[in-house]
Design a protein around this motif. Sequence first.
Motif, PDB file in Angstrom:
ATOM      1  N   UNK A 155      13.709   2.999  -5.800  1.00  0.00           N
ATOM      2  CA  UNK A 155      13.836   4.520  -5.990  1.00  0.00           C
ATOM      3  C   UNK A 155      13.922   4.964  -7.564  1.00  0.00           C
ATOM      4  N   UNK A 156      14.487   4.296  -8.446  1.00  0.00           N
ATOM      5  CA  UNK A 156      14.388   4.612  -9.804  1.00  0.00           C
ATOM      6  C   UNK A 156      12.844   4.520 -10.276  1.00  0.00           C
ATOM      7  N   UNK A 157      11.898   3.582  -9.823  1.00  0.00           N
ATOM      8  CA  UNK A 157      10.723   3.609 -10.480  1.00  0.00           C
ATOM      9  C   UNK A 157       9.935   5.028  -9.744  1.00  0.00           C
ATOM     10  N   UNK A 158      10.051   5.366  -8.428  1.00  0.00           N
ATOM     11  CA  UNK A 158       9.439   6.544  -7.914  1.00  0.00           C
ATOM     12  C   UNK A 158      10.001   7.675  -8.641  1.00  0.00           C
ATOM     13  N   UNK A 159      11.224   7.951  -9.099  1.00  0.00           N
ATOM     14  CA  UNK A 159      11.685   9.021  -9.874  1.00  0.00           C
ATOM     15  C   UNK A 159      11.002   8.969 -11.222  1.00  0.00           C
ATOM     16  N   UNK A 160      11.158   7.992 -11.877  1.00  0.00           N
ATOM     17  CA  UNK A 160      10.200   7.456 -13.306  1.00  0.00           C
ATOM     18  C   UNK A 160       8.825   8.084 -13.003  1.00  0.00           C
ATOM     19  N   UNK A 161       8.247   7.898 -12.128  1.00  0.00           N
ATOM     20  CA  UNK A 161       6.937   8.156 -11.951  1.00  0.00           C
ATOM     21  C   UNK A 161       6.589   9.932 -11.817  1.00  0.00           C
ATOM     22  N   UNK A 162       7.738  10.350 -11.159  1.00  0.00           N
ATOM     23  CA  UNK A 162       7.644  11.922 -11.048  1.00  0.00           C
ATOM     24  C   UNK A 162       7.983  12.609 -12.661  1.00  0.00           C
ATOM     25  N   UNK A 163       8.933  11.738 -13.387  1.00  0.00           N
ATOM     26  CA  UNK A 163       9.277  12.483 -14.528  1.00  0.00           C
ATOM     27  C   UNK A 163       8.138  12.378 -15.393  1.00  0.00           C
ATOM     28  N   UNK A 164       7.670  10.922 -15.457  1.00  0.00           N
ATOM     29  CA  UNK A 164       6.301  11.025 -16.340  1.00  0.00           C
ATOM     30  C   UNK A 164       4.977  11.986 -15.881  1.00  0.00           C
TER      31      UNK A 164
ATOM     32  N   UNK B 191       0.765  -1.220   0.053  1.00  0.00           N
ATOM     33  CA  UNK B 191       0.010  -0.054   0.021  1.00  0.00           C
ATOM     34  C   UNK B 191       0.934   1.321   0.300  1.00  0.00           C
ATOM     35  N   UNK B 192       1.958   1.269   0.923  1.00  0.00           N
ATOM     36  CA  UNK B 192       2.849   2.520   1.001  1.00  0.00           C
ATOM     37  C   UNK B 192       3.367   2.678  -0.300  1.00  0.00           C
ATOM     38  N   UNK B 193       3.985   1.692  -1.064  1.00  0.00           N
ATOM     39  CA  UNK B 193       4.694   1.800  -2.260  1.00  0.00           C
ATOM     40  C   UNK B 193       3.643   2.551  -3.537  1.00  0.00           C
ATOM     41  N   UNK B 194       2.347   1.865  -3.523  1.00  0.00           N
ATOM     42  CA  UNK B 194       1.460   2.487  -4.395  1.00  0.00           C
ATOM     43  C   UNK B 194       1.057   3.864  -4.230  1.00  0.00           C
ATOM     44  N   UNK B 195       1.136   4.149  -2.793  1.00  0.00           N
ATOM     45  CA  UNK B 195       0.685   5.592  -2.558  1.00  0.00           C
ATOM     46  C   UNK B 195       1.798   6.529  -2.833  1.00  0.00           C
ATOM     47  N   UNK B 196       3.195   6.029  -2.531  1.00  0.00           N
ATOM     48  CA  UNK B 196       4.270   7.053  -2.936  1.00  0.00           C
ATOM     49  C   UNK B 196       4.280   7.010  -4.627  1.00  0.00           C
ATOM     50  N   UNK B 197       4.107   6.027  -5.272  1.00  0.00           N
ATOM     51  CA  UNK B 197       4.062   6.281  -6.712  1.00  0.00           C
ATOM     52  C   UNK B 197       3.091   7.145  -7.518  1.00  0.00           C
ATOM     53  N   UNK B 198       1.707   6.933  -6.702  1.00  0.00           N
ATOM     54  CA  UNK B 198       0.713   8.172  -7.087  1.00  0.00           C
ATOM     55  C   UNK B 198       1.018   9.406  -6.790  1.00  0.00           C
ATOM     56  N   UNK B 199       1.701   9.522  -5.497  1.00  0.00           N
ATOM     57  CA  UNK B 199       2.053  10.961  -5.041  1.00  0.00           C
ATOM     58  C   UNK B 199       3.173  11.490  -5.978  1.00  0.00           C
ATOM     59  N   UNK B 200       4.098  10.572  -6.515  1.00  0.00           N
ATOM     60  CA  UNK B 200       5.227  11.132  -7.204  1.00  0.00           C
ATOM     61  C   UNK B 200       4.695  11.574  -8.504  1.00  0.00           C
ATOM     62  N   UNK B 201       3.693  10.784  -9.181  1.00  0.00           N
ATOM     63  CA  UNK B 201       3.207  11.125 -10.416  1.00  0.00           C
ATOM     64  C   UNK B 201       2.503  12.587 -10.373  1.00  0.00           C
TER      65      UNK B 201
END
Length: 561
Positions: free
Chosen positions: A455-464, A324-334
């Motif tokens: 870390x790379x995936x979270x950065x990737x979501x922010x870039x997208x 759950x935390x990972x998904x929340x972070x990815x959505x936040x980053x996006x």
Amino acid sequence: MNDMEKMGIPQKEELSNNSSFIDHKAEVVSNNDLESFSSGKDASVNVDAPVGPKEVVTLPFKQLMLVFVGLCLGVFLSSLDQTIVSVCTKEIANQFNSMKEIPWIGTAYLLTSTAFQPLYGRFSDIFGRKPTFLFAIGIFLVGSALCGAAQSMVMLIVARGIAGVGAGGIFSSVMIILTDIISLRDRGRYQGIIGAVFGVSSVVGPLLGGVFTDHASWRWAFYINLPIGAITLVAVIKLLHLPHVGGSMKEKLLRIDFLGSLTLIVGLVMILLPLNWGGSTYAWNDPLIIGLFCGGFAILGLFCLVEWKQAVEPIIPFHLFKDRTNNAVFVCSLFIGCGMFGMMFFIPIYFQVVKGESATAAGLETIPLIVGLLLSSISSGIMVAKWGQIRPFIWIGLALSTVGCGLLGLLKESSSRGATIGILFVPGLGIGMCMQTIMLAIQSSVGPADIAVATAVATFFRTVGSVLGVAICGTVFNNKLKDSLAGLIAQNPSIVAVISNSDLAGQWGPEIKQQILDSYMDALHLAFLINVPFMAVALLASLFIRHIKLRKAGPAPPPME
């Protein structure tokens, strides 16, 4: 025994359980802690047990500082490059007589940097943090040198694409290396400084670009990367010492998910192209745009199938999305990427078009936003290190960012200097407080073997998110501007030219100019306000991040004094 086992290549199950050969020393985590952490059964658990790396590599204080300066220069390098070139494009177009090809300078860089970014997380596991970072810097410097030496627009565009391949891995590699040399509890203050460096370079870039274009040559906008990159390379090569990744080069190459890499890159490029073209170069309902979207999503679907069924070491492991935390972070980053870059893209337009200031002056006008970012980024990092809390800073930061985007909608042509300073300061505070703490949340949520990839995936979501934000805000802005100018264009069709060139607004007299500026202001208001729901969604998603109390564990670097 299958063919891969005969060749001695570790299978997916073996790799997930055997992290000893991965270039990552980790903090000790009990099996029970990891199981409860990944399952997400207890949403309010106070995790006092250390999570993340089993053991950080302790460096002497002076050596740590020199390495950290080198990493900061790497971040400065990549973020500076994103802003410095935009000021030089007009001069480049004039020299090569290629105004129509100018958008491709940014497009080539954007496509390669975004498409290759997710790969660096897994590559750092396979080849090691240090070699991966050096590779990213090296490719970026080669691309920058070729850009500076370009003799045609085609050569410049290709060189920007090469530079983008390296730039895509610089920021992710820096964040990953920090997890190896700094304990989780202390990481906040260092990542806060990294965020501050990112903010400073956003202001310095346009200023340097203007100086080089006016007083030297646009080529120096690329050559400036070479000495900064050289210092970074020396600092990392001489001072950064991390565990060596075992295995021969052949074994490491066999671990690469080539099919996954290919489908990911092709799929992302096919989706990023219409996002960049839609609403400007082509209409959103153009067959080319629709075709690229359909093809891109189909190939990304194939990528997901490859990662799920075939890849031994997936570029984006699906088990990350079970937490759950990972998904929340990815959505936040996006959505942070959407709101932050959508907002920052149009702030200079307000000062240049509505206020009538030069590009250099518009860069200086954004200093209040950067000051807010600097203050909150550094101070929140220090407080995270002191109290071990992450979520309050994420929530406060996203709340301030949401309010700040709303305040931007209050800007007017007659807004005073004091009003603009106050309005820009608020979103700066918010962005600085949540941008790096979000990264801490993902790093504290995953196990040792997944830190680099996560870390790379979270950065990737922010870039997208940044690509989506600029595309959506740009479409909203253009449509509103056309609607606002519709009456004037009906009376005088030649006024349509101001949509693509605002400098022409004054040629129809002061009264018409004022109406044109009012139309631009209306469009900017809507472009600013569209970022409010972006930040609000990020805030809502952040509520699903579990409570984690960071605790210093094992050897850690000396405190910053």
